[in-house]
Design an enzyme around this catalytic site. Structure first.
Site, mmCIF file in Angstrom:
data_model
loop_
_atom_site.group_PDB
_atom_site.id
_atom_site.type_symbol
_atom_site.label_atom_id
_atom_site.label_comp_id
_atom_site.label_asym_id
_atom_site.label_seq_id
_atom_site.Cartn_x
_atom_site.Cartn_y
_atom_site.Cartn_z
ATOM 1 N N THR A 11 0.811 -1.219 0.000
ATOM 2 C CA THR A 11 0.000 0.000 0.000
ATOM 3 C C THR A 11 0.844 1.269 0.000
ATOM 4 O O THR A 11 0.307 2.374 -0.074
ATOM 5 C CB THR A 11 -0.925 0.030 1.233
ATOM 6 O OG1 THR A 11 -0.120 -0.040 2.426
ATOM 7 C CG2 THR A 11 -1.902 -1.135 1.212
ATOM 8 N N GLY A 12 2.168 1.133 0.078
ATOM 9 C CA GLY A 12 3.046 2.300 0.092
ATOM 10 C C GLY A 12 3.398 2.783 -1.302
ATOM 11 O O GLY A 12 3.021 2.162 -2.317
ATOM 12 N N ARG A 39 -3.844 -3.007 9.705
ATOM 13 C CA ARG A 39 -4.735 -1.856 9.500
ATOM 14 C C ARG A 39 -5.192 -1.756 8.052
ATOM 15 O O ARG A 39 -6.284 -1.258 7.768
ATOM 16 C CB ARG A 39 -4.028 -0.552 9.899
ATOM 17 C CG ARG A 39 -3.650 -0.457 11.355
ATOM 18 C CD ARG A 39 -3.141 0.939 11.691
ATOM 19 N NE ARG A 39 -2.085 1.379 10.791
ATOM 20 C CZ ARG A 39 -0.800 1.106 10.965
ATOM 21 N NH1 ARG A 39 -0.414 0.379 12.010
ATOM 22 N NH2 ARG A 39 0.104 1.540 10.116
ATOM 23 N N CYS A 131 17.929 4.540 -3.622
ATOM 24 C CA CYS A 131 17.506 5.154 -4.887
ATOM 25 C C CYS A 131 18.578 6.057 -5.487
ATOM 26 O O CYS A 131 18.837 6.012 -6.697
ATOM 27 C CB CYS A 131 16.206 5.931 -4.676
ATOM 28 S SG CYS A 131 16.218 7.015 -3.236
ATOM 29 N N GLN A 158 17.021 15.455 -4.099
ATOM 30 C CA GLN A 158 16.137 14.306 -3.950
ATOM 31 C C GLN A 158 14.707 14.725 -3.615
ATOM 32 O O GLN A 158 14.455 15.517 -2.715
ATOM 33 C CB GLN A 158 16.689 13.371 -2.871
ATOM 34 C CG GLN A 158 18.036 12.783 -3.270
ATOM 35 C CD GLN A 158 18.618 11.837 -2.232
ATOM 36 O OE1 GLN A 158 19.806 11.911 -1.936
ATOM 37 N NE2 GLN A 158 17.814 10.936 -1.686
ATOM 38 N N SER A 161 9.142 12.197 -2.393
ATOM 39 C CA SER A 161 8.554 10.860 -2.453
ATOM 40 C C SER A 161 9.500 9.802 -1.902
ATOM 41 O O SER A 161 9.054 8.734 -1.478
ATOM 42 C CB SER A 161 8.145 10.504 -3.883
ATOM 43 O OG SER A 161 9.250 10.580 -4.761
ATOM 44 N N HIS A 243 14.620 12.094 -8.653
ATOM 45 C CA HIS A 243 15.870 12.555 -8.057
ATOM 46 C C HIS A 243 16.804 13.047 -9.165
ATOM 47 O O HIS A 243 16.879 12.453 -10.248
ATOM 48 C CB HIS A 243 16.577 11.430 -7.319
ATOM 49 C CG HIS A 243 15.908 11.006 -6.044
ATOM 50 N ND1 HIS A 243 14.784 11.611 -5.533
ATOM 51 C CD2 HIS A 243 16.243 10.007 -5.165
ATOM 52 C CE1 HIS A 243 14.448 11.009 -4.394
ATOM 53 N NE2 HIS A 243 15.311 10.037 -4.159
#
Length: 354
Positions: A11-12, A39, A131, A158, A161, A243
């Site tokens: 869900t991220g 959750r 990243c 960067q 997000s 980035h």
């Protein structure tokens, strides 16, 4: 005759991109299961353009029978559940920082060190790099092969997000507050991020560098070459996705701009956008949603004997995280797993990544 795949942290920001890219790449999966905290269990996430998948709870999930698990739930969660998945026979590709510097866990960028994937057998875990490191080493690899890199000085720009959904929301809310002449509230960042730049990503180290800067040094050594000297300054900027990096490289041998540009253009995963004119370069706003690493502003650095400077941009949620993980999974399947998820004894010979 295909694989069962779990996406942990589904869900991220990165987990959703992993699901999207698995669908885009038509990954040979007979089942894909998104996992998250209790959750989020029962909620739905998109899988490609037309499908939705129901999220299941990670805490009591049984990984037995699953072949691959793509993890991006945060380092503390990976520390608990990635070894559990690995022990059940599922190969873990972990996007967190938890296992990156473990000597028994390969740290892989498929365009740069694909053969390192073979090391997964030690712990059944493969680590996805940070990243900012991924896009830099992709750009450095063809140049290192050409003229051997001695030293890299990099300053990163960067996007928020990289710090998660809450960070993106904070940039939005702060920007709106400034325009509305309302109080600016800080929760995720140490200083105001809207209309600002923050030279502080992750915690400070004893030598004054931040952990994000240390990651770029240590991971470049593990992935590319331990003899390359790296100095990094990592900065969070008010950009939502993408980035950018200003990279100065010193080489052991002479290298021309023309030879560098040619080597970069020929390398898989790189797009050279380098026109010495208005708009002749890539920026984060233009490359969001893309999987390539974009290289621009290639020029001589006159301050050292054999130096070049360049501008490197990539979508941090895709090539900087989710796409890289899916590419690892694809190579793992092509070279090391059969269609029932079992390890094969001899590495398959497959065409180079393109």
């Amino acid at each position: 005759m295909s694989y069962r795949v779990a996406v942990v942290g589904g869900t991220g920001n990165v987990g959703r991109e992993m699901l999207q890219i698995l669908a885009e790449h038509d990954f040979p999966a007979e089942e894909v299961v998104p996992l998250a905290s209790s959750r989020s269990a029962g909620s739905e996430v998109s899988f490609g353009e037309d499908k939705v998948l129901k999220v299941r709870a990670l805490d009591n999930f049984d990984f037995k029978g699953f072949d691959i698990a793509l993890f991006s739930p945060g380092a503390k969660v990976s520390a608990v559940h990635a070894p559990r998945a690995a022990a059940a026979g599922c190969v873990v590709i972990d996007n967190t920082s938890q296992f990156r510097m473990d000597p028994e866990v390969p740290l892989v960028v498929p365009e740069v060190n694909p053969d390192a994937i073979a090391g997964y057998r030690k712990r059944n875990i493969i680590a996805n790099p940070n990243c900012s490191t991924i896009q830099m080493v992709v750009a450095l690899k063809p140049l290192h092969d050409l003229a051997r890199i001695k030293r890299v000085v990099v300053a990163t720009y960067q996007s928020v997000s990289g710090a998660g959904k809450e960070a993106m929301e904070e940039l939005f809310e702060q920007t709106r507050a400034i325009y509305m002449n309302a109080p600016v509230e800080r929760q995720k960042f140490t200083k105001q991020i809207a209309f600002n730049c923050i030279p502080h990503i992750d915690v400070f180290m004893p030598d004054g560098s931040t952990k994000e800067e240390w990651k770029m040094v240590a991971e470049t050594h593990k992935i590319l070459d331990p003899d390359i000297a790296v100095s990094a300054t990592c900065v969070r900027v008010p950009v939502f996705i993408g980035h950018a990096e200003a990279v100065n490289v010193e080489f052991a041998r002479p290298i021309t701009v023309e030879d560098a540009r040619k080597a970069l253009r020929a390398f898989p995963g790189i797009a050279v956008v380098d026109h010495r004119a208005d708009e002749g370069y890539a920026t984060p706003a233009e490359i969001a949603g893309e999987d390539l690493v974009y290289v621009s502003r290639i020029r001589k650095d006159p301050t050292v004997a054999n130096g070049l400077a360049m501008w490197v941009v990539a979508d941090n949620l895709r090539k900087g995280a989710a796409t890289n993980a899916v590419q690892i999974a694809e190579l793992l399947c092509e070279r090391y797993l059969d269609r029932k998820g079992r390890a094969i004894t001899e590495r398959r010979t497959v065409p180079a990544l393109s």
